[in-house]
Design an enzyme around this catalytic site. Structure first.
Site, PDB file in Angstrom:
ATOM      1  N   ASP A 109       0.821  -1.206   0.000  1.00  0.00           N
ATOM      2  CA  ASP A 109       0.000   0.000   0.000  1.00  0.00           C
ATOM      3  C   ASP A 109       0.857   1.260   0.000  1.00  0.00           C
ATOM      4  OD1 ASP A 109      -2.377  -1.437   0.052  1.00  0.00           O
ATOM      5  OD2 ASP A 109      -2.526  -1.395   2.236  1.00  0.00           O
ATOM      6  N   TYR A 154       6.987  -9.746   6.807  1.00  0.00           N
ATOM      7  CA  TYR A 154       6.990  -8.308   7.039  1.00  0.00           C
ATOM      8  C   TYR A 154       7.569  -8.002   8.416  1.00  0.00           C
ATOM      9  CZ  TYR A 154       3.847  -7.253   3.088  1.00  0.00           C
ATOM     10  OH  TYR A 154       3.296  -7.095   1.851  1.00  0.00           O
TER      11      TYR A 154
END
EC number: 5.4.99.12
Length: 284
Positions: free
Chosen positions: A63, A124
């Site tokens: 994003d 992540y």
């Protein structure tokens, strides 16, 4: 679904990284917004002197504001273009790309490779500090400031209740026709000597806003607003909880993407395209 490379083309794997602060995410968008995909595709077209744009497929579509250290993508290039340019392509891209995105490796991909569907996990890291003075100015673009003291042990206790295969609808932004069933393989937090708390989050795949929502729930536990059993209760309820905040994107970095051995790539590619259901779930 077949993913064979068309005749006359060669599939090229790209390993890359970027600082997401000035990008409107990975994927190309209408309206001229700056994206990572757009920058790399434009650079590829320029340095290969090609009249057309060669479209990239990426392992994880980050994003706006999210960073990547170990992103992976692939592109199918005409064999003659690859033959002519591959020796100097990496250096030419370095000269053409803006300084907040780098391609580190370019190589012909093995048979069956698909940057998105062949991946078996994505890892992540989310970084946050509870230092009462705020964030180190040199790290402000990569670390979230949380202005309450955090109990990392309580956060890890809460994290353990989220591991495994579940429907993460309560932690995802629903997309039409897409499943929210994921296998969360790792969720753990460590406070470093510098006081920064780093959360490691690894799963076979992630749905939209999943990592940032999970971190938002764990922060509420860490600062004492919720008990360690609360995130698992939210998960079991299966609906979005207004108390689960989607934390800001700048603390999040895609660190690494994992792939199976070359001989297993095609099978993983096919498996990942199947829409999943939980054991015992009805078909209708």
């Amino acid at each position: 679904m077949s993913d064979e490379v068309a005749a006359g083309l060669v599939r090229v794997r790209l390993d890359l990284s970027y600082d997401g602060r000035e990008f409107s995410g990975w994927a190309k968008q209408a309206g001229g917004r700056r994206t990572v995909q757009g920058e790399i595709e434009d650079a590829l077209r320029t340095v290969t002197r090609s009249p057309e744009t060669y479209e990239l497929t990426v392992a994880g579509r980050t994003d706006a504001g999210v960073h990547a250290r170990g992103q992976v993508a692939h592109v199918d290039l005409p064999r003659e273009v690859w033959a002519e340019h591959h020796v100097k392509l990496l250096k030419r891209l370095a000269g053409r790309l803006p300084k907040d995105v780098r391609v580190w490796a370019l190589r012909e991909a093995p048979s069956g490779f698909n940057a998105r569907f062949s991946a078996v996990w994505r890892r992540y890291a989310y970084r946050v500090t509870d230092n009462p003075g705020g964030v180190d100015p040199l790290l402000r673009g990569h670390v979230l400031w949380h202005d309450w003291p955090l109990d990392v042990d309580a956060m890890n206790e809460a994290a353990r209740g989220l591991l495994g295969e579940h429907d993460f609808a309560a932690y995802c932004k629903k997309r039409e026709g897409a499943t929210t069933i994921r296998t969360l393989q790792e969720l753990s937090l460590v406070r470093g000597e510098d006081g920064i708390v780093t959360a490691t989050v690894r799963a076979d795949a992630f749905c939209h806003n999943m990592v940032r929502s999970l971190i938002g729930a764990l922060l509420f536990v860490g600062d004492g607003h919720r008990t360690p059993d609360w995130p698992a209760k939210v998960l079991a309820a299966g609906v979005r909880d207004s108390a689960v905040h989607v934390v800001r994107p700048h603390g999040l970095t895609l660190e690494e993407v994992g792939y199976p051995a070359d001989e297993l790539l095609a099978a993983r590619n096919k498996e990942a395209r199947n829409k999943r259901s939980l054991p015992g779930a009805g078909c209708c």
